[in-house]
Design a protein around this motif. Structure first.
Motif, PDB file in Angstrom:
ATOM      1  N   UNK A 153       1.062  -1.280   0.209  1.00  9.83           N
ATOM      2  CA  UNK A 153       0.068   0.006  -0.269  1.00  9.83           C
ATOM      3  C   UNK A 153       1.296   1.008   0.472  1.00  9.83           C
ATOM      4  N   UNK A 154       0.470   2.769   0.849  1.00 12.87           N
ATOM      5  CA  UNK A 154       1.142   3.404   0.784  1.00 12.87           C
ATOM      6  C   UNK A 154       1.897   3.971   2.316  1.00 12.87           C
ATOM      7  N   UNK A 155       1.829   2.190   2.606  1.00 11.51           N
ATOM      8  CA  UNK A 155       2.425   2.701   4.157  1.00 11.51           C
ATOM      9  C   UNK A 155       4.448   2.643   3.234  1.00 11.51           C
ATOM     10  N   UNK A 156       4.937   3.806   4.249  1.00  8.56           N
ATOM     11  CA  UNK A 156       6.874   3.998   4.148  1.00  8.56           C
ATOM     12  C   UNK A 156       7.653   4.110   5.569  1.00  8.56           C
ATOM     13  N   UNK A 157       8.570   4.098   5.812  1.00  9.72           N
ATOM     14  CA  UNK A 157       9.350   4.575   6.448  1.00  9.72           C
ATOM     15  C   UNK A 157      11.028   5.079   6.224  1.00  9.72           C
ATOM     16  N   UNK A 158      10.883   6.801   6.233  1.00 11.62           N
ATOM     17  CA  UNK A 158      11.715   7.659   5.593  1.00 11.62           C
ATOM     18  C   UNK A 158      13.064   7.167   6.870  1.00 11.62           C
ATOM     19  N   UNK A 193      15.481 -26.654  17.181  1.00 13.83           N
ATOM     20  CA  UNK A 193      14.728 -25.489  17.868  1.00 13.83           C
ATOM     21  C   UNK A 193      13.362 -25.460  17.706  1.00 13.83           C
ATOM     22  N   UNK A 194      12.795 -25.076  18.894  1.00 11.16           N
ATOM     23  CA  UNK A 194      11.632 -24.354  19.112  1.00 11.16           C
ATOM     24  C   UNK A 194      11.400 -23.210  17.688  1.00 11.16           C
ATOM     25  N   UNK A 195      10.682 -23.269  16.353  1.00  7.92           N
ATOM     26  CA  UNK A 195      10.849 -22.741  15.574  1.00  7.92           C
ATOM     27  C   UNK A 195       9.538 -21.446  14.789  1.00  7.92           C
ATOM     28  N   UNK A 196       9.358 -20.519  14.563  1.00 11.51           N
ATOM     29  CA  UNK A 196       7.944 -19.970  14.023  1.00 11.51           C
ATOM     30  C   UNK A 196       8.205 -19.169  12.706  1.00 11.51           C
ATOM     31  N   UNK A 197       7.570 -19.266  12.139  1.00 12.47           N
ATOM     32  CA  UNK A 197       7.751 -18.921  10.498  1.00 12.47           C
ATOM     33  C   UNK A 197       6.141 -17.487  10.259  1.00 12.47           C
ATOM     34  N   UNK A 198       7.257 -16.309  10.113  1.00 11.52           N
ATOM     35  CA  UNK A 198       6.322 -15.044   9.852  1.00 11.52           C
ATOM     36  C   UNK A 198       5.705 -15.075   8.230  1.00 11.52           C
ATOM     37  N   UNK A 199       4.836 -14.150   7.620  1.00  5.30           N
ATOM     38  CA  UNK A 199       4.105 -14.755   6.056  1.00  5.30           C
ATOM     39  C   UNK A 199       4.163 -13.497   6.576  1.00  5.30           C
ATOM     40  N   UNK A 200       4.378 -12.694   5.408  1.00  4.25           N
ATOM     41  CA  UNK A 200       3.414 -11.207   4.714  1.00  4.25           C
ATOM     42  C   UNK A 200       3.152 -11.901   3.491  1.00  4.25           C
ATOM     43  N   UNK A 201       1.772 -11.577   3.612  1.00  3.63           N
ATOM     44  CA  UNK A 201       0.673 -12.081   2.621  1.00  3.63           C
ATOM     45  C   UNK A 201       1.499 -11.806   1.295  1.00  3.63           C
ATOM     46  N   UNK A 202       1.812 -10.216   1.564  1.00  3.01           N
ATOM     47  CA  UNK A 202       2.267  -9.599  -0.036  1.00  3.01           C
ATOM     48  C   UNK A 202       3.071  -8.880  -0.136  1.00  3.01           C
ATOM     49  N   UNK A 224       2.803 -18.051  10.291  1.00  4.01           N
ATOM     50  CA  UNK A 224       1.871 -17.690  10.994  1.00  4.01           C
ATOM     51  C   UNK A 224       1.924 -16.650   9.870  1.00  4.01           C
ATOM     52  N   UNK A 225       0.464 -16.407   8.627  1.00  3.50           N
ATOM     53  CA  UNK A 225       0.345 -15.429   7.894  1.00  3.50           C
ATOM     54  C   UNK A 225      -0.222 -13.754   8.315  1.00  3.50           C
ATOM     55  N   UNK A 226       0.931 -13.313   7.907  1.00  6.64           N
ATOM     56  CA  UNK A 226      -0.094 -11.398   8.377  1.00  6.64           C
ATOM     57  C   UNK A 226      -0.605 -11.082   6.890  1.00  6.64           C
ATOM     58  N   UNK A 227      -1.918 -10.700   6.811  1.00 10.58           N
ATOM     59  CA  UNK A 227      -3.230  -9.996   5.771  1.00 10.58           C
ATOM     60  C   UNK A 227      -1.866  -8.198   6.057  1.00 10.58           C
ATOM     61  N   UNK A 236       5.983  -2.189   9.662  1.00  8.42           N
ATOM     62  CA  UNK A 236       4.937  -2.270   8.867  1.00  8.42           C
ATOM     63  C   UNK A 236       3.548  -2.667   9.671  1.00  8.42           C
ATOM     64  N   UNK A 237       3.597  -3.637  10.514  1.00  8.80           N
ATOM     65  CA  UNK A 237       2.755  -4.562  11.218  1.00  8.80           C
ATOM     66  C   UNK A 237       3.465  -4.561  12.491  1.00  8.80           C
TER      67      UNK A 237
END
Length: 377
Positions: A153-158, A193-202, A224-227, A236-237
């Motif tokens: 989207x329009x998000x940015x982080x200067x 090791x206990x493993x967490x995967x985090x995906x950005x849907x976009x 975990x998938x993040x919309x 961003x999230x």
């Protein structure tokens, strides 16, 4: 001569469980600005910069660098801080470093978080081409597309775009070399090791399929998938990433329950669990997570010392039912009846004789239950 180390920032108590956070290519540890302070409530958080990024010297890596070279720099940083075993989470290239550590240095990795990353980065060609062009032209040609590569989207982080612009081109290119050579797909099954995967849907760079591939191969991994999230999800999230990491890291509740059983005994804990209702469930989780998972696991004080402090506090407030439970715990933590008596005698001075009188009566009853001779007054 002093060894050069990765530039880093440390937050949280020095006695809290250590957590190392790795950045993405083109960013600095500022990538974690919205997440690290919250994680530092329960962990000793160390976030680091890639060579030539943020405050890290560019000459820590050179042409032909590998993810293994970066992992060695992370281990050198951990060693310099006296950290033997740690939780780790990283984004993109930082996530690849975590995967390498979990495969090749499993004794160092307590748990692993892989965020918007992959076990491979689509082959050598595109990364070798990017490295060659960056060495020839610098980074300016990449800046126009950074926002679309990193954010949805329009998000940015200067501040992150500024990090990208100010990165050292030679070090950036060496990091591209590392991504070009990276492929751990055949070794993922070795991760314990206990493993967490985090995906950005976009996420166009490491789409969810890349994280699913890791989740399918690593035993017991969680995905975990993040919309609404793209490649730099912590920026961003941050709330969603924080929630996922907290649930993953704060095996605090599980760790706390183990300590709670060791100190109070299975009988007491089973009885407390049996009485649990939906109304009290969050309170029970709170006790396990914070009292037992953080305070009682802090190595600054021994369990013997914690028992003595707890006995004193319970006498001071007149909590004699709890006192009975913690007299039993004190015995389990190695205090003798004589030492318990000495603690209670001290409370007579600072908490009052009537309080100590009731405390002695309670302790005598408890000690007599386990050893009739010990309770004789």
């Amino acid at each position: 001569m002093t060894e050069k180390l990765l530039n880093h920032r440390t937050e949280g108590s020095a006695t809290a469980p250590p957590l190392l956070l790795g950045p993405s290519l083109g960013t600095s540890y500022a990538l974690w600005d919205k997440v690290a302070p919250e994680l530092s409530i329960s962990h000793r958080v160390i976030r680091w910069d890639l060579p030539g990024h943020g405050g890290t010297a560019a000459d820590l890596i050179g042409p032909g660098a590998t993810v293994g070279h970066l992992a060695d720099l992370v281990l050198a940083l951990a060693d310099s801080l006296g950290i033997e075993r740690f939780a780790y989470a990283g984004v993109s290239l930082g996530g690849a470093v975590g995967l390498h550590l979990a495969v090749h240095h499993p004794e160092r990795v307590e748990s692993l978080g892989v965020i918007c990353s992959s076990a491979h980065f689509n082959g050598r060609g595109p990364w070798e081409e990017r490295a060659e062009r960056v060495r020839r032209e610098g980074l300016e040609w990449l800046l126009d597309s950074a926002n679309s590569r990193w954010f949805a989207g329009d998000f940015t982080a200067p501040e992150l775009l500024r990090d990208h612009a100010e990165a050292d081109p030679e070090a950036y290119a060496a990091c591209c070399d590392a991504l070009a050579a990276f492929d751990l797909r055949e070794l993922l099954g070795e991760i314990g090791a206990r493993t967490l995967l985090v995906a950005g849907r976009q996420d166009p760079a490491t789409p969810p399929a890349h994280l699913r591939e890791i989740a399918d191969a690593v035993p017991g991994a969680t995905l975990v998938e993040l919309p609404g999230a793209s490649h730099l999800a912590p920026a961003q999230c941050p709330e969603a990433v924080l929630t996922a990491l907290r649930a993953h890291l704060d095996g605090g509740a599980g760790r706390g329950m183990a300590v709670r059983r060791e100190v109070l005994g299975d009988t007491h804990v089973d009885r407390a669990q049996a009485r649990q209702t939906p109304f009290t469930a969050r309170f029970q989780d709170f006790i396990s997570r914070y009292a037992w998972g953080e305070v009682w696991t802090d190595p600054t004080l021994s369990r013997r010392e914690r028992s003595m402090i707890t006995l004193t506090a319970l006498v001071a407030h007149g909590h004699y039912d709890e006192l009975a439970m913690h007299v039993r715990a004190a015995r389990r933590n190695g205090l003798t009846p004589e030492e318990i008596g000495a603690v209670l005698l001290q409370t007579a001075v600072y908490c009052g004789v009537p309080a100590a009188n009731s405390a002695f009566a309670t302790a005598q009853r408890v000690l007599a239950e386990e050893d009739p001779a010990a309770g004789e007054g």
